[in-house]
Enzyme design. Structure first.
Site, mmCIF file in Angstrom:
data_model
loop_
_atom_site.group_PDB
_atom_site.id
_atom_site.type_symbol
_atom_site.label_atom_id
_atom_site.label_comp_id
_atom_site.label_asym_id
_atom_site.label_seq_id
_atom_site.Cartn_x
_atom_site.Cartn_y
_atom_site.Cartn_z
ATOM 1 N N CYS A 278 0.847 -1.191 0.000
ATOM 2 C CA CYS A 278 0.000 0.000 0.000
ATOM 3 C C CYS A 278 0.881 1.238 0.000
ATOM 4 C CB CYS A 278 -0.894 -0.006 1.234
ATOM 5 S SG CYS A 278 -1.963 1.432 1.369
ATOM 6 N N CYS A 279 0.584 2.206 -0.873
ATOM 7 C CA CYS A 279 1.274 3.496 -0.787
ATOM 8 C C CYS A 279 0.268 4.618 -0.993
ATOM 9 C CB CYS A 279 2.441 3.594 -1.761
ATOM 10 S SG CYS A 279 2.085 3.229 -3.456
ATOM 11 N N LEU A 280 0.517 5.742 -0.355
ATOM 12 C CA LEU A 280 -0.474 6.813 -0.304
ATOM 13 C C LEU A 280 0.187 8.164 -0.138
ATOM 14 C CD1 LEU A 280 -1.956 6.538 3.261
ATOM 15 C CD2 LEU A 280 -0.713 4.648 2.292
ATOM 16 N N ILE B 93 -2.722 3.904 -3.731
ATOM 17 C CA ILE B 93 -2.723 2.787 -4.666
ATOM 18 C C ILE B 93 -2.337 1.519 -3.908
ATOM 19 C CG2 ILE B 93 -2.162 4.251 -6.633
ATOM 20 C CD1 ILE B 93 0.645 2.983 -6.635
#
Length: 379
Positions: free
Chosen positions: A8-10, A187
């Site tokens: 997960c990256c944000l 994403i």
């Protein structure tokens, strides 16, 4: 078809993020036993006609590469996430698609993360670098250090600087991108550039929106959240490393990048790094180098699996074992670790709020000192 690890990256932009800061975060979910290292590479000039050896293939080198700091699986050349001296941050996600990914060795998505950081001074430049290299060389090859099976994936990227972010999603050499300059964007391991797919963890958006504003601490708390699935700890996968970056939109303030260099952010310390002209290298957070004898470089690949644990990883193993096995001692240890982290966060917050110019001599060994302190604490 291989199952993409649920990373997960944000990113959060003002006004969702506080004090004119862009806040970027990434959890890297990988095979449980994989070691990640944190490595700094200084800017460098290269001879005309030279090449660079990526994980599986060599490509033409550019005349100059920027200084970068990356978190990467220790067996490969690229990076899961990282930043460069110009305040560009990139994270990669393996994504599950109906179109099978190529097993033929080419550039890995993680190679493209590092190449984007080395060759671009803005997020848009990094996007252009990645898609050009994708068109020229393609993507493919094993994403895992596994001789028994080839785990190949398509790739998505979150590319961020002080002013904007780009979500880039790829299938083979085909790609689509979306620009973001405000609010909150995430994403995960599905394609998301469509109105029909929700690629976020079920509780992530509501959790983030419930916060008054996204700060460094908020981002760290999100990455530590196991209930929502953001922090992965399953039979197959573990969050093997995490990173948070703070990019002030005011260019007179330095960007600050926090790395764990160790598994499970809920049991790790986020340690700050700042780019200056004379960064002290941190061998204690770097894995042993096996050179040409590395099984990842020989064909057939991965016939052996060497011990890639670095000194920080080994010290942290003890802490994880204590937290898991001894409730009372583990609670005390966790509390002390959070106190160490808090001291670093408060010092960096004070630095960002100061009107005094940054003294490079004071922060060149910042990450080195934090790693050294953590190891001494565990011992």
């Amino acid at each position: 078809m291989a199952v993409a690890p649920p990373s997960c990256c944000l990113v959060a932009f003002p006004p969702r993020a506080k004090d004119g800061l862009v806040v970027f975060g990434k959890n890297s979910a990988r095979p449980r036993d994989e070691v990640q290292e944190v490595v700094y590479f200084s800017a460098a000039d290269h001879e005309p006609g030279s090449t660079v050896e990526c994980t599986y293939i060599s490509i033409d080198q550019v005349p100059r590469t920027h200084a970068i700091v990356i978190s990467r699986p220790a067996w490969l050349w690229g990076a899961e996430m990282g930043a460069n001296e110009h305040g560009v941050c990139i994270a990669n996600e393996a994504v599950s698609t109906r179109e099978p990914a190529a097993e033929t060795e080419a550039l890995l998505g993680m190679d493209l993360v590092r190449l984007g950081l080395e060759r671009a001074s803005t997020a848009k430049e990094a996007l252009d670098v990645i898609v050009a290299l994708l068109e020229e060389h393609g993507q493919g090859g094993n994403y895992y250090e596994d001789a028994g099976s080839c785990h190949s994936f398509q790739s998505a990227y979150l590319i961020v600087d002080r002013q904007e972010a780009w979500v880039l999603e790829t299938v083979g050499k085909y790609w689509a991108a979306e620009r973001t300059t405000e609010g909150f964007r995430c994403i995960c391991n599905q394609l998301s550039l469509t109105t029909k797919i929700d690629a976020e963890h079920p509780e992530l958006r509501s959790y983030a929106q419930s916060q008054d504003s996204i700060t460094v601490q908020t981002m760290i708390d999100i990455l530590r959240d196991k209930a929502s699935g953001v922090c992965v700890d399953s039979e197959s996968f573990l969050t093997t490393a995490s990173a948070v970056s703070v990019l002030p939109q005011n260019r007179s303030s330095p960007c600050i990048h926090y790395f764990t260099g160790t598994p499970d952010p809920s049991r790790s310390i986020f340690k700050p790094f700042i780019f200056v002209s004379d960064v002290k290298l941190v061998p204690k957070a770097q894995s042993p180098c096996f050179g040409d004898d590395d099984p990842a470089k020989k064909e057939p690949r991965f016939q052996e699996k060497p011990d890639r644990r670095h000194e920080l990883y080994k010290a942290h193993e003890w802490a994880r074992a204590v937290i898991a096995s001894d409730q009372e001692q583990g609670r005390k240890l966790s509390k002390t670790m959070l106190e160490l982290e808090k001291q670093g966060l408060e010092a960096m917050e004070e630095l960002l709020s100061s009107s005094e110019p940054l003294d490079p001599a004071e922060v060149g060994d910042l990450f080195y000192d934090c790693v050294d302190t953590e190891i001494k604490f565990f011992k």
